[in-house]
Design a protein around this motif. Structure first.
Motif, PDB file in Angstrom:
ATOM      1  N   MET A 228      42.325   8.701 -41.626  1.00 36.05           N
ATOM      2  CA  MET A 228      43.126   9.898 -41.858  1.00 36.05           C
ATOM      3  C   MET A 228      43.107  10.190 -43.353  1.00 36.05           C
ATOM      4  O   MET A 228      43.551   9.376 -44.147  1.00 36.05           O
ATOM      5  N   PRO A 229      42.564  11.339 -43.772  1.00 38.20           N
ATOM      6  CA  PRO A 229      42.539  11.656 -45.204  1.00 38.20           C
ATOM      7  C   PRO A 229      43.953  11.836 -45.751  1.00 38.20           C
ATOM      8  O   PRO A 229      44.717  12.666 -45.261  1.00 38.20           O
ATOM      9  N   LEU A 230      44.307  11.047 -46.761  1.00 34.77           N
ATOM     10  CA  LEU A 230      45.669  11.056 -47.279  1.00 34.77           C
ATOM     11  C   LEU A 230      45.812  11.818 -48.594  1.00 34.77           C
ATOM     12  O   LEU A 230      46.915  12.018 -49.087  1.00 34.77           O
ATOM     13  N   ASN A 231      44.695  12.225 -49.193  1.00 37.67           N
ATOM     14  CA  ASN A 231      44.713  13.018 -50.426  1.00 37.67           C
ATOM     15  C   ASN A 231      45.358  12.293 -51.599  1.00 37.67           C
ATOM     16  O   ASN A 231      45.840  12.917 -52.537  1.00 37.67           O
ATOM     17  N   GLU A 232      45.413  10.971 -51.522  1.00 35.48           N
ATOM     18  CA  GLU A 232      45.940  10.164 -52.616  1.00 35.48           C
ATOM     19  C   GLU A 232      44.932   9.061 -52.895  1.00 35.48           C
ATOM     20  O   GLU A 232      44.739   8.171 -52.073  1.00 35.48           O
ATOM     21  N   PRO A 233      44.267   9.095 -54.042  1.00 36.05           N
ATOM     22  CA  PRO A 233      43.172   8.157 -54.336  1.00 36.05           C
ATOM     23  C   PRO A 233      43.543   6.691 -54.155  1.00 36.05           C
ATOM     24  O   PRO A 233      42.725   5.893 -53.702  1.00 36.05           O
TER      25      PRO A 233
ATOM     26  N   ALA B 223      55.429  20.175 -33.938  1.00 37.23           N
ATOM     27  CA  ALA B 223      56.203  19.169 -33.200  1.00 37.23           C
ATOM     28  C   ALA B 223      55.287  18.171 -32.504  1.00 37.23           C
ATOM     29  O   ALA B 223      55.744  17.144 -32.003  1.00 37.23           O
ATOM     30  N   ASP B 224      53.993  18.472 -32.437  1.00 37.18           N
ATOM     31  CA  ASP B 224      53.004  17.614 -31.782  1.00 37.18           C
ATOM     32  C   ASP B 224      51.693  17.826 -32.542  1.00 37.18           C
ATOM     33  O   ASP B 224      51.344  18.959 -32.861  1.00 37.18           O
ATOM     34  N   LEU B 225      50.985  16.739 -32.828  1.00 39.00           N
ATOM     35  CA  LEU B 225      49.774  16.838 -33.655  1.00 39.00           C
ATOM     36  C   LEU B 225      48.511  16.423 -32.916  1.00 39.00           C
ATOM     37  O   LEU B 225      47.477  16.184 -33.537  1.00 39.00           O
ATOM     38  N   GLN B 226      48.586  16.338 -31.591  1.00 39.77           N
ATOM     39  CA  GLN B 226      47.465  15.793 -30.816  1.00 39.77           C
ATOM     40  C   GLN B 226      46.149  16.510 -31.105  1.00 39.77           C
ATOM     41  O   GLN B 226      45.179  15.899 -31.572  1.00 39.77           O
ATOM     42  N   LEU B 227      46.061  17.792 -30.815  1.00 41.22           N
ATOM     43  CA  LEU B 227      44.795  18.508 -30.972  1.00 41.22           C
ATOM     44  C   LEU B 227      44.340  18.589 -32.430  1.00 41.22           C
ATOM     45  O   LEU B 227      43.154  18.378 -32.712  1.00 41.22           O
TER      46      LEU B 227
ATOM     47  N   GLY C 209      42.578   7.138 -30.931  1.00 41.58           N
ATOM     48  CA  GLY C 209      42.926   8.000 -29.811  1.00 41.58           C
ATOM     49  C   GLY C 209      41.777   8.123 -28.836  1.00 41.58           C
ATOM     50  O   GLY C 209      40.679   7.617 -29.076  1.00 41.58           O
ATOM     51  N   ARG C 210      42.038   8.801 -27.743  1.00 43.30           N
ATOM     52  CA  ARG C 210      41.027   9.007 -26.708  1.00 43.30           C
ATOM     53  C   ARG C 210      40.893  10.496 -26.442  1.00 43.30           C
ATOM     54  O   ARG C 210      41.865  11.166 -26.094  1.00 43.30           O
ATOM     55  N   ILE C 211      39.681  11.017 -26.621  1.00 46.63           N
ATOM     56  CA  ILE C 211      39.401  12.429 -26.390  1.00 46.63           C
ATOM     57  C   ILE C 211      38.865  12.588 -24.972  1.00 46.63           C
ATOM     58  O   ILE C 211      37.961  11.862 -24.555  1.00 46.63           O
ATOM     59  N   ASP C 212      39.422  13.545 -24.226  1.00 50.07           N
ATOM     60  CA  ASP C 212      38.978  13.752 -22.847  1.00 50.07           C
ATOM     61  C   ASP C 212      37.545  14.253 -22.781  1.00 50.07           C
ATOM     62  O   ASP C 212      36.749  13.790 -21.956  1.00 50.07           O
ATOM     63  N   ARG C 213      37.203  15.204 -23.671  1.00 56.66           N
ATOM     64  CA  ARG C 213      35.893  15.841 -23.526  1.00 56.66           C
ATOM     65  C   ARG C 213      35.577  16.674 -24.766  1.00 56.66           C
ATOM     66  O   ARG C 213      36.464  17.287 -25.350  1.00 56.66           O
ATOM     67  N   ILE C 214      34.301  16.679 -25.150  1.00 58.05           N
ATOM     68  CA  ILE C 214      33.821  17.574 -26.199  1.00 58.05           C
ATOM     69  C   ILE C 214      32.626  18.339 -25.640  1.00 58.05           C
ATOM     70  O   ILE C 214      31.714  17.747 -25.063  1.00 58.05           O
ATOM     71  N   ASP C 215      32.644  19.655 -25.805  1.00 58.98           N
ATOM     72  CA  ASP C 215      31.531  20.511 -25.405  1.00 58.98           C
ATOM     73  C   ASP C 215      30.812  21.015 -26.657  1.00 58.98           C
ATOM     74  O   ASP C 215      31.406  21.091 -27.741  1.00 58.98           O
ATOM     75  N   VAL C 216      29.548  21.373 -26.491  1.00 55.48           N
ATOM     76  CA  VAL C 216      28.779  21.925 -27.603  1.00 55.48           C
ATOM     77  C   VAL C 216      28.018  23.163 -27.137  1.00 55.48           C
ATOM     78  O   VAL C 216      27.588  23.250 -25.978  1.00 55.48           O
ATOM     79  N   HIS C 217      27.882  24.129 -28.045  1.00 56.81           N
ATOM     80  CA  HIS C 217      27.163  25.372 -27.775  1.00 56.81           C
ATOM     81  C   HIS C 217      26.164  25.592 -28.908  1.00 56.81           C
ATOM     82  O   HIS C 217      26.491  25.335 -30.079  1.00 56.81           O
ATOM     83  N   PRO C 218      24.943  26.040 -28.601  1.00 56.10           N
ATOM     84  CA  PRO C 218      23.935  26.180 -29.654  1.00 56.10           C
ATOM     85  C   PRO C 218      24.323  27.144 -30.765  1.00 56.10           C
ATOM     86  O   PRO C 218      23.841  27.021 -31.899  1.00 56.10           O
ATOM     87  N   ASP C 219      25.166  28.117 -30.484  1.00 56.51           N
ATOM     88  CA  ASP C 219      25.553  29.110 -31.485  1.00 56.51           C
ATOM     89  C   ASP C 219      27.019  29.025 -31.896  1.00 56.51           C
ATOM     90  O   ASP C 219      27.373  29.394 -33.023  1.00 56.51           O
ATOM     91  N   LEU C 220      27.876  28.556 -30.992  1.00 58.44           N
ATOM     92  CA  LEU C 220      29.317  28.604 -31.225  1.00 58.44           C
ATOM     93  C   LEU C 220      29.911  27.297 -31.725  1.00 58.44           C
ATOM     94  O   LEU C 220      31.096  27.244 -32.057  1.00 58.44           O
ATOM     95  N   GLY C 221      29.117  26.237 -31.785  1.00 53.50           N
ATOM     96  CA  GLY C 221      29.626  24.969 -32.293  1.00 53.50           C
ATOM     97  C   GLY C 221      30.223  24.096 -31.209  1.00 53.50           C
ATOM     98  O   GLY C 221      29.732  24.052 -30.079  1.00 53.50           O
ATOM     99  N   TYR C 222      31.318  23.431 -31.558  1.00 48.33           N
ATOM    100  CA  TYR C 222      31.929  22.440 -30.669  1.00 48.33           C
ATOM    101  C   TYR C 222      33.283  22.909 -30.145  1.00 48.33           C
ATOM    102  O   TYR C 222      33.954  23.746 -30.758  1.00 48.33           O
TER     103      TYR C 222
ATOM    104  N   LEU D 125      44.783  16.443 -34.789  1.00 51.82           N
ATOM    105  CA  LEU D 125      44.262  15.134 -35.187  1.00 51.82           C
ATOM    106  C   LEU D 125      42.942  14.816 -34.500  1.00 51.82           C
ATOM    107  O   LEU D 125      42.140  14.026 -35.016  1.00 51.82           O
ATOM    108  N   TYR D 126      42.695  15.439 -33.356  1.00 59.10           N
ATOM    109  CA  TYR D 126      41.407  15.234 -32.680  1.00 59.10           C
ATOM    110  C   TYR D 126      40.247  15.688 -33.563  1.00 59.10           C
ATOM    111  O   TYR D 126      39.121  15.206 -33.408  1.00 59.10           O
ATOM    112  N   ARG D 127      40.487  16.636 -34.477  1.00 59.53           N
ATOM    113  CA  ARG D 127      39.418  17.064 -35.382  1.00 59.53           C
ATOM    114  C   ARG D 127      38.874  15.882 -36.180  1.00 59.53           C
ATOM    115  O   ARG D 127      37.672  15.783 -36.410  1.00 59.53           O
TER     116      ARG D 127
END
Length: 231
Positions: free
Chosen positions: A109-114, A165-169, A123-136, A171-173
Motif C-alpha cells: 500500500m503506497p503510504l507517501n512517506e519515505p 465508508a468502504d474501500l474494497q474496490l 485480498g481476493r479478487i473475484d474476477r478481472i476482465d480485459v479488453h483490447p481497447d478499453l483496458g481492464y 484497494l483492488y486497484r
C-alpha cells in the motif's frame, strides 16, 4: 466477550453468506474454464447448470432439504440471466483474465512517506476482465436479492459531500498489480456484477468514480493504517 458461536450442520436452508458462497464457487469454476471465452449464451448456461449441480452435490449431498432445492432453483435462474450477459461481453471483445479469477493477492500500500514502515494489502479478487481497447475491468460478484450500486455501498452522505465508508474496490486497484495488471498504463474500471432477484438487473454495475475520488479513497486508507499503528 469473544463472540464465539456454536457451529452445526443442521441448517435447513442457505443463509445469505452460504448462498453467495455457492454462487462464487460456480462462477469461480466458470472463470477458470475455457467456456468463459464462449459467446454462446445457451452453451454457457448449460455449463453453469452442470457446475451448480456438482457444487450442490459436494456441499449438500444428493438429497438436500426442500428449502435448499428452492434456493438452488433461484440461483439457477440468476445464472441463466448471467449467461446471456456474459455472452454479450464476449461478443464485445471482453475476456476473462483466467489467472486472475478468485486469486488471493498481496501488494504494498503506497503510504507517501519515505520512512514509513511498509504496509501490505491482502485480498481476493473475484474476477478481472480485459479488453483490447478499453483496458481492464475489476469485478466483484454480488448476489444480494436487492441490487446495490458500488457507490451506495462504498460512500455515504449527501450527493455533493460523500465520505468513504468502504474501500474494497478502490484497494483492488493496488492488488490488481500483483495479478499482472499495469494500473499505470491501462484504463481500469471498477464495479460489481450483480445477480439479484430481479433478473432484468443482472449484469455489470460500474463505479463512476473520478481520479480525485480514488485518490481520496487512498488517503482514507493511509489514514486508517496510521490510526491502527497509533493504537
Amino acid at each position: 466477550v469473544r463472540r464465539l458461536e456454536t457451529l452445526d450442520d443442521h441448517a435447513i436452508e442457505l443463509d445469505g453468506a452460504a448462498f453467495g458462497t455457492l454462487a462464487h464457487d460456480v462462477l469461480g469454476r466458470f472463470g477458470r474454464d475455457p467456456i468463459a471465452d464462449s459467446d454462446d449464451g445457451g452453451q454457457i448456461a448449460q455449463w453453469l447448470h452442470d457446475a451448480l449441480d456438482d457444487a450442490v452435490r459436494q456441499q449438500h449431498g444428493t438429497s438436500p432439504p426442500a428449502a435448499v432445492i428452492i434456493q438452488v432453483a433461484q440461483l439457477r435462474d440468476r445464472l441463466e440471466a448471467f449467461s446471456q450477459w456474459h455472452a454479450k461481453q464476449t461478443a464485445d471483445d471482453w475476456r476473462v483474465v483466467r489467472e486472475a479469477v478468485e486469486v488471493s493477492a498481496k501488494a504494498p500500500m503506497p503510504l507517501n512517506e519515505p520512512k514509513a514502515k511498509p504496509f501490505t494489502l491482502t485480498g481476493r479478487i473475484d474476477r478481472i476482465d480485459v479488453h483490447p481497447d478499453l483496458g481492464y475491468r475489476i469485478i466483484d460478484y454480488k448476489t444480494a436479492d436487492t441490487p446495490t450500486p458500488p457507490d451506495n455501498t462504498h460512500r455515504t452522505g449527501p450527493k455533493d459531500d460523500k465520505t468513504w465508508a468502504d474501500l474494497q474496490l478502490p484497494l483492488y486497484r493496488h492488488l490488481a498489480s500483483a495479478c499482472g495488471v499495469d494500473v499505470e498504463k491501462h484504463a481500469i474500471e471498477l464495479g460489481y456484477v450483480l445477480l439479484p432477484k430481479d433478473l432484468s438487473r443482472v449484469g455489470f454495475s460500474r463505479a463512476d468514480w473520478s481520479d480525485d475520488d480514488l485518490a481520496e479513497a487512498d488517503d482514507v486508507a493511509r489514514w486508517v493504517v496510521q490510526r491502527i499503528r497509533d493504537g
